[in-house]
Write a protein that holds these residues in place. Structure first.
Motif, PDB file in Angstrom:
ATOM      1  N   ASP A 187       0.875  -1.161   0.000  1.00 53.59           N
ATOM      2  CA  ASP A 187       0.000   0.000   0.000  1.00 53.59           C
ATOM      3  C   ASP A 187       0.918   1.218   0.000  1.00 53.59           C
ATOM      4  O   ASP A 187       1.548   1.533   1.011  1.00 53.59           O
ATOM      5  CB  ASP A 187      -0.897  -0.024   1.238  1.00 53.59           C
ATOM      6  N   GLN A 226       1.484   9.231  -1.026  1.00 50.60           N
ATOM      7  CA  GLN A 226       0.046   9.483  -0.949  1.00 50.60           C
ATOM      8  C   GLN A 226      -0.610   9.667  -2.312  1.00 50.60           C
ATOM      9  O   GLN A 226      -1.803   9.439  -2.454  1.00 50.60           O
ATOM     10  CB  GLN A 226      -0.215  10.736  -0.112  1.00 50.60           C
ATOM     11  N   ASP A 227       0.149  10.115  -3.299  1.00 51.79           N
ATOM     12  CA  ASP A 227      -0.437  10.475  -4.584  1.00 51.79           C
ATOM     13  C   ASP A 227       0.161   9.695  -5.747  1.00 51.79           C
ATOM     14  O   ASP A 227       1.332   9.302  -5.712  1.00 51.79           O
ATOM     15  CB  ASP A 227      -0.249  11.972  -4.860  1.00 51.79           C
ATOM     16  N   THR A 228      -0.669   9.524  -6.770  1.00 49.63           N
ATOM     17  CA  THR A 228      -0.236   8.931  -8.031  1.00 49.63           C
ATOM     18  C   THR A 228      -0.483   9.961  -9.118  1.00 49.63           C
ATOM     19  O   THR A 228      -1.529  10.605  -9.149  1.00 49.63           O
ATOM     20  CB  THR A 228      -1.045   7.653  -8.350  1.00 49.63           C
ATOM     21  N   VAL A 277      -4.136  11.426  -9.851  1.00 49.29           N
ATOM     22  CA  VAL A 277      -5.204  10.443  -9.676  1.00 49.29           C
ATOM     23  C   VAL A 277      -5.979  10.832  -8.425  1.00 49.29           C
ATOM     24  O   VAL A 277      -5.389  10.986  -7.350  1.00 49.29           O
ATOM     25  CB  VAL A 277      -4.633   9.012  -9.549  1.00 49.29           C
ATOM     26  N   LEU A 278      -7.275  10.993  -8.563  1.00 43.42           N
ATOM     27  CA  LEU A 278      -8.113  11.360  -7.422  1.00 43.42           C
ATOM     28  C   LEU A 278      -8.600  10.134  -6.666  1.00 43.42           C
ATOM     29  O   LEU A 278      -8.700  10.135  -5.446  1.00 43.42           O
ATOM     30  CB  LEU A 278      -9.315  12.186  -7.892  1.00 43.42           C
ATOM     31  N   ARG A 279      -8.893   9.063  -7.416  1.00 44.41           N
ATOM     32  CA  ARG A 279      -9.366   7.826  -6.808  1.00 44.41           C
ATOM     33  C   ARG A 279      -9.110   6.688  -7.795  1.00 44.41           C
ATOM     34  O   ARG A 279      -9.325   6.831  -8.981  1.00 44.41           O
ATOM     35  CB  ARG A 279     -10.860   7.925  -6.536  1.00 44.41           C
ATOM     36  N   THR A 280      -8.667   5.569  -7.280  1.00 40.24           N
ATOM     37  CA  THR A 280      -8.497   4.381  -8.115  1.00 40.24           C
ATOM     38  C   THR A 280      -9.788   3.583  -8.069  1.00 40.24           C
ATOM     39  O   THR A 280     -10.212   3.148  -7.003  1.00 40.24           O
ATOM     40  CB  THR A 280      -7.314   3.518  -7.615  1.00 40.24           C
ATOM     41  N   LEU A 281     -10.415   3.424  -9.213  1.00 42.79           N
ATOM     42  CA  LEU A 281     -11.686   2.717  -9.289  1.00 42.79           C
ATOM     43  C   LEU A 281     -11.495   1.224  -9.481  1.00 42.79           C
ATOM     44  O   LEU A 281     -12.297   0.426  -9.018  1.00 42.79           O
ATOM     45  CB  LEU A 281     -12.538   3.273 -10.430  1.00 42.79           C
ATOM     46  N   LYS A 282     -10.429   0.839 -10.177  1.00 43.09           N
ATOM     47  CA  LYS A 282     -10.152  -0.571 -10.418  1.00 43.09           C
ATOM     48  C   LYS A 282      -8.673  -0.724 -10.686  1.00 43.09           C
ATOM     49  O   LYS A 282      -8.075   0.082 -11.403  1.00 43.09           O
ATOM     50  CB  LYS A 282     -10.955  -1.071 -11.623  1.00 43.09           C
ATOM     51  N   LYS A 283      -8.093  -1.771 -10.112  1.00 44.22           N
ATOM     52  CA  LYS A 283      -6.687  -2.041 -10.333  1.00 44.22           C
ATOM     53  C   LYS A 283      -6.483  -3.546 -10.270  1.00 44.22           C
ATOM     54  O   LYS A 283      -6.753  -4.165  -9.250  1.00 44.22           O
ATOM     55  CB  LYS A 283      -5.816  -1.347  -9.283  1.00 44.22           C
TER      56      LYS A 283
END
Length: 156
Positions: free
Chosen positions: A60, A67-69, A143-149
């Motif tokens: 993680d 913290q950010d991507t 990237v604000l939020r990862t929806l799928k990875k």
């Protein structure tokens, strides 16, 4: 790997290993309905064929300070093999670069970068990315939020 040698048992084994590569062979065998020896032979065959490339740990990034991507799209001024090779080597030397793809379309590269925060990204741009010769244009998006990875299209 030839599809006829990659059956439902192989897929089931891979799903288990993708979830936790430390799963004991006995557990895998029980879950997929095969003996421990059969599971081991299948895992060895998939490894020898290159379908299984390595065993790793998922981290993680936020827990270790990243913290950010940032997704960076880059266009180079030249597309000579020497320029492409030099750019690739430069990206390899930047630890924060997680993935880099040579792509078609308006940009030449799609790069995923892990940073601690916006100041860290600014530092990375000034000290590393913008020092790579040949960059004509870049566009950055946080990237604000990862929806799928996922790492594979295999489903559970």
């Amino acid at each position: 790997m030839d599809e006829k040698f990659f059956d439902r048992h192989d897929q089931a084994i891979l799903r288990i290993l993708l979830d936790d590569s430390r799963t004991p062979l006995q557990e895998i065998g029980k879950a997929v309905g095969l003996s421990t020896t059969s599971c081991w032979n299948r895992i060895k065959r998939m490894t020898d064929a290159g379908a299984i490339q390595s065993y790793t740990v998922k981290v993680d990034l936020a827990q270790i300070g990243y913290q950010d991507t940032v997704i960076v799209q880059v266009t180079l001024g030249s597309h000579s093999q020497e320029t492409l090779d030099e750019f690739g080597r430069a990206l390899e030397s930047i630890p924060e670069v997680l993935e880099a793809f040579l792509i078609s379309g308006d940009y030449d590269y799609f790069i995923r970068i892990a940073v601690k925060d916006t100041r860290d990204y600014e530092r990375l741009l000034r000290e590393k990315l913008y020092k790579i010769p040949g960059i004509r244009h870049s566009k950055s998006s946080f990237v604000l939020r990862t929806l799928k990875k996922k790492d594979t299209p295999l489903t559970g």
